[in-house]
Structure formats: structure tokens, C-alpha cells
Write a protein that holds these residues in place. Sequence first.
Motif, mmCIF file in Angstrom:
data_model
loop_
_atom_site.group_PDB
_atom_site.id
_atom_site.type_symbol
_atom_site.label_atom_id
_atom_site.label_comp_id
_atom_site.label_asym_id
_atom_site.label_seq_id
_atom_site.Cartn_x
_atom_site.Cartn_y
_atom_site.Cartn_z
ATOM 1 N N TYR A 134 52.003 38.230 35.282
ATOM 2 C CA TYR A 134 51.483 39.497 35.813
ATOM 3 C C TYR A 134 49.976 39.586 35.634
ATOM 4 O O TYR A 134 49.233 39.898 36.562
ATOM 5 C CB TYR A 134 52.175 40.677 35.136
ATOM 6 C CG TYR A 134 51.581 42.017 35.498
ATOM 7 C CD1 TYR A 134 51.864 42.618 36.723
ATOM 8 C CD2 TYR A 134 50.727 42.681 34.612
ATOM 9 C CE1 TYR A 134 51.315 43.835 37.062
ATOM 10 C CE2 TYR A 134 50.163 43.908 34.951
ATOM 11 C CZ TYR A 134 50.467 44.485 36.164
ATOM 12 O OH TYR A 134 49.909 45.686 36.501
ATOM 13 N N CYS A 135 49.507 39.295 34.418
ATOM 14 C CA CYS A 135 48.067 39.384 34.136
ATOM 15 C C CYS A 135 47.282 38.377 34.963
ATOM 16 O O CYS A 135 46.192 38.679 35.475
ATOM 17 C CB CYS A 135 47.813 39.155 32.648
ATOM 18 S SG CYS A 135 48.417 40.514 31.619
ATOM 19 N N SER A 136 47.827 37.192 35.119
ATOM 20 C CA SER A 136 47.171 36.187 35.943
ATOM 21 C C SER A 136 47.058 36.662 37.379
ATOM 22 O O SER A 136 46.022 36.478 38.049
ATOM 23 C CB SER A 136 47.947 34.867 35.893
ATOM 24 O OG SER A 136 47.390 33.903 36.761
ATOM 25 N N MET A 182 52.203 48.572 39.950
ATOM 26 C CA MET A 182 51.590 48.378 38.641
ATOM 27 C C MET A 182 50.209 47.747 38.773
ATOM 28 O O MET A 182 49.255 48.154 38.090
ATOM 29 C CB MET A 182 52.503 47.524 37.761
ATOM 30 C CG MET A 182 53.776 48.225 37.325
ATOM 31 S SD MET A 182 54.827 47.189 36.266
ATOM 32 C CE MET A 182 53.754 46.924 34.856
ATOM 33 N N ALA A 183 50.097 46.740 39.646
ATOM 34 C CA ALA A 183 48.802 46.086 39.856
ATOM 35 C C ALA A 183 47.798 47.079 40.439
ATOM 36 O O ALA A 183 46.629 47.107 40.033
ATOM 37 C CB ALA A 183 48.967 44.888 40.782
ATOM 38 N N TYR A 184 48.236 47.901 41.383
ATOM 39 C CA TYR A 184 47.356 48.914 41.976
ATOM 40 C C TYR A 184 46.849 49.861 40.899
ATOM 41 O O TYR A 184 45.651 50.199 40.857
ATOM 42 C CB TYR A 184 48.115 49.684 43.053
ATOM 43 C CG TYR A 184 47.342 50.852 43.620
ATOM 44 C CD1 TYR A 184 46.382 50.659 44.616
ATOM 45 C CD2 TYR A 184 47.553 52.147 43.153
ATOM 46 C CE1 TYR A 184 45.654 51.730 45.125
ATOM 47 C CE2 TYR A 184 46.838 53.219 43.659
ATOM 48 C CZ TYR A 184 45.896 53.003 44.638
ATOM 49 O OH TYR A 184 45.173 54.065 45.136
ATOM 50 N N ILE A 199 33.959 50.967 38.292
ATOM 51 C CA ILE A 199 33.562 51.414 36.954
ATOM 52 C C ILE A 199 33.925 50.390 35.880
ATOM 53 O O ILE A 199 33.662 50.602 34.702
ATOM 54 C CB ILE A 199 34.189 52.783 36.608
ATOM 55 C CG1 ILE A 199 35.718 52.728 36.659
ATOM 56 C CG2 ILE A 199 33.669 53.859 37.541
ATOM 57 C CD1 ILE A 199 36.374 54.031 36.251
ATOM 58 N N ALA A 200 34.542 49.286 36.297
ATOM 59 C CA ALA A 200 34.821 48.165 35.397
ATOM 60 C C ALA A 200 34.754 46.882 36.209
ATOM 61 O O ALA A 200 35.047 46.876 37.408
ATOM 62 C CB ALA A 200 36.194 48.311 34.740
ATOM 63 N N GLU A 201 34.347 45.808 35.552
ATOM 64 C CA GLU A 201 34.212 44.542 36.271
ATOM 65 C C GLU A 201 35.494 43.725 36.273
ATOM 66 O O GLU A 201 35.757 42.981 37.218
ATOM 67 C CB GLU A 201 33.073 43.724 35.660
ATOM 68 C CG GLU A 201 31.691 44.339 35.870
ATOM 69 C CD GLU A 201 30.585 43.429 35.386
ATOM 70 O OE1 GLU A 201 30.895 42.328 34.862
ATOM 71 O OE2 GLU A 201 29.401 43.808 35.523
ATOM 72 N N THR A 202 36.277 43.847 35.211
ATOM 73 C CA THR A 202 37.497 43.055 35.081
ATOM 74 C C THR A 202 38.617 43.917 34.515
ATOM 75 O O THR A 202 38.353 44.979 33.924
ATOM 76 C CB THR A 202 37.274 41.859 34.123
ATOM 77 O OG1 THR A 202 37.036 42.372 32.800
ATOM 78 C CG2 THR A 202 36.101 40.998 34.580
ATOM 79 N N VAL A 251 44.354 39.450 37.679
ATOM 80 C CA VAL A 251 43.020 38.877 37.514
ATOM 81 C C VAL A 251 42.572 38.241 38.830
ATOM 82 O O VAL A 251 41.419 38.376 39.263
ATOM 83 C CB VAL A 251 42.980 37.866 36.358
ATOM 84 C CG1 VAL A 251 41.693 37.033 36.403
ATOM 85 C CG2 VAL A 251 43.097 38.573 35.020
ATOM 86 N N ASN A 252 43.495 37.548 39.496
ATOM 87 C CA ASN A 252 43.188 36.937 40.793
ATOM 88 C C ASN A 252 42.881 38.005 41.848
ATOM 89 O O ASN A 252 41.985 37.832 42.679
ATOM 90 C CB ASN A 252 44.353 36.068 41.262
ATOM 91 C CG ASN A 252 44.513 34.801 40.427
ATOM 92 O OD1 ASN A 252 43.545 34.337 39.818
ATOM 93 N ND2 ASN A 252 45.713 34.272 40.385
ATOM 94 N N LEU A 253 43.629 39.103 41.804
ATOM 95 C CA LEU A 253 43.387 40.190 42.755
ATOM 96 C C LEU A 253 42.036 40.845 42.519
ATOM 97 O O LEU A 253 41.406 41.355 43.457
ATOM 98 C CB LEU A 253 44.494 41.241 42.653
ATOM 99 C CG LEU A 253 45.879 40.861 43.203
ATOM 100 C CD1 LEU A 253 46.888 41.926 42.844
ATOM 101 C CD2 LEU A 253 45.815 40.662 44.711
#
Length: 252
Positions: A243-245, A181-183, A193-196, A248-250
Motif C-alpha cells: 500500500y505504502c509503495s 484510502m490512497a486519495y 502542503i506536503a511533498e511526500t 508513494v508512486n502516486l
Amino acid sequence: MTTARHHQICLEATAYYHCISRCVRRAFLCGQDKESGVSYEHRRSWVEDRLFALAKVFCIDLCAYAIMSNHYHLVLHINKAKADSLTDSDVIDRWLSFHNPPVLIQRYLRGDIHTQDEYNAVCSIIQTWRQRLYSISWFMRLLNQFIASEANKEDGCSGHFWEGRFKSQALLDDKALAAAMAYVDLNPVRAGIAETPETSDFTSVQFRLDNSRNPKASVAYLYPFIGQNNSTQEGIPYHLADYCSGIVNLAT
């Protein structure tokens, strides 16, 4: 040699799968063709809208997605128990959301079935449809056929739009699920194409974050995060905030 899809999908092993479909040659699913200057950005909405429509009808839960310029990623959960719990009427209603009814089913719906053989045939059709409602192959077929048809119509051409069959990878435990999911959610960030994650358009993480800030909005299209040891609700065994945290760290 390719492996038959039914050998790649094994519910006894896992209900979670990472699926990918890619366009042929230089075809553009979305994005902008730098040589011609033609923009295909509007097609991202085609894919997302179709995904949500299919997730509403199929007994396949959408865990994560990312719609890129020439391919897309999905993480799907097969919900066989949900399909098994549907009434015959539910199965018919769902399947006919995307298909025209055969004559025998039309007669059944009118109450015009009079013999046991006809009734048995109706039951056989309904059982086939029930199985298809939790089939990733059928889910992907209805997604890809629709997008290919719309894209070819817009481009004024015919022929193959997708690079063969979709690819699928079994996610055998919770760690593999979270990693996949993170990948998927970080694809736009890694592609530059996106910063965050928050600015990664047409991804499940952006959809979840946008909706988490709006209590009136619904994320019913997506399989929910429920945390671990939750026996009262079906969903992903993590908390959304964790999950979101993590992603974001990755991304940093």
C-alpha cells in the motif's frame, strides 16, 4: 432532496465508507488564516485525539484519515460482529465513556432493578446503545459536536461550525477501498502542503509509517493491514508495504 443516512449506509453491500466533514463559510478547522494571521494548527491534535478515543470505544475501525485546514477525510469500517459479541457490561462501559448514565441504568449498575418491566427497559436501552456503537452517524456526531464546541469556545462565538451533515460514500470492493484510502492519505500532497506521504502531518499513512519504524509503538488505533487470504485476523486485505509503495508512486 437529501437522503436519510440509514439509506446511505448498507452493511449488506459493504462495511467500508469514505466520510467527509467540512467547515462552514470561512471557518478554520486547522491551518492558518492568512488575513488575520491566526493559527489553528493545534486543532489538528484535537481531531486526531478525538478520533483515536472514539475508535477505541466504538465498533468502528479507522482505516485512513487526513486532517486538512477546513475539512477532514475518514475511511471507516463498520464492525457489527464486534458489537454483537460485546457483553451487556461491555456495551454500558463503552457508551458511558462519552455519556452520563440515565437513572434506570444507574439503578441497574447498583443492582436495584426489581421488576421484569424495569429489566426489559434496561435491555432495550442496552440494545439501542449496542446498535449505536457501530453507527457511523453516532461516531461522526460525537466527533463533530466535540470539535465544534471546542472551536466555538476558543473563538468566542456560537452557531454552526460544520457545513451541514457529513458526506459518506460506500466503498463496494477492495479496489474502491484502496483507491479511497490512497486519495485520503495523499490529500496534503495534492493540496501542495506536503511533498511526500511521509511528511504529510496528521494523516494515517504518516502515522503508520512512523510506527512501523518503531517496533515498540502501537498502531492499535488504526485498522491493520493483513494481506489477502488471512482467515485468522480482521483487517484491510492488503499488505502495508504494498500500500505504502503504491501511494508513494502516486505521489511522484
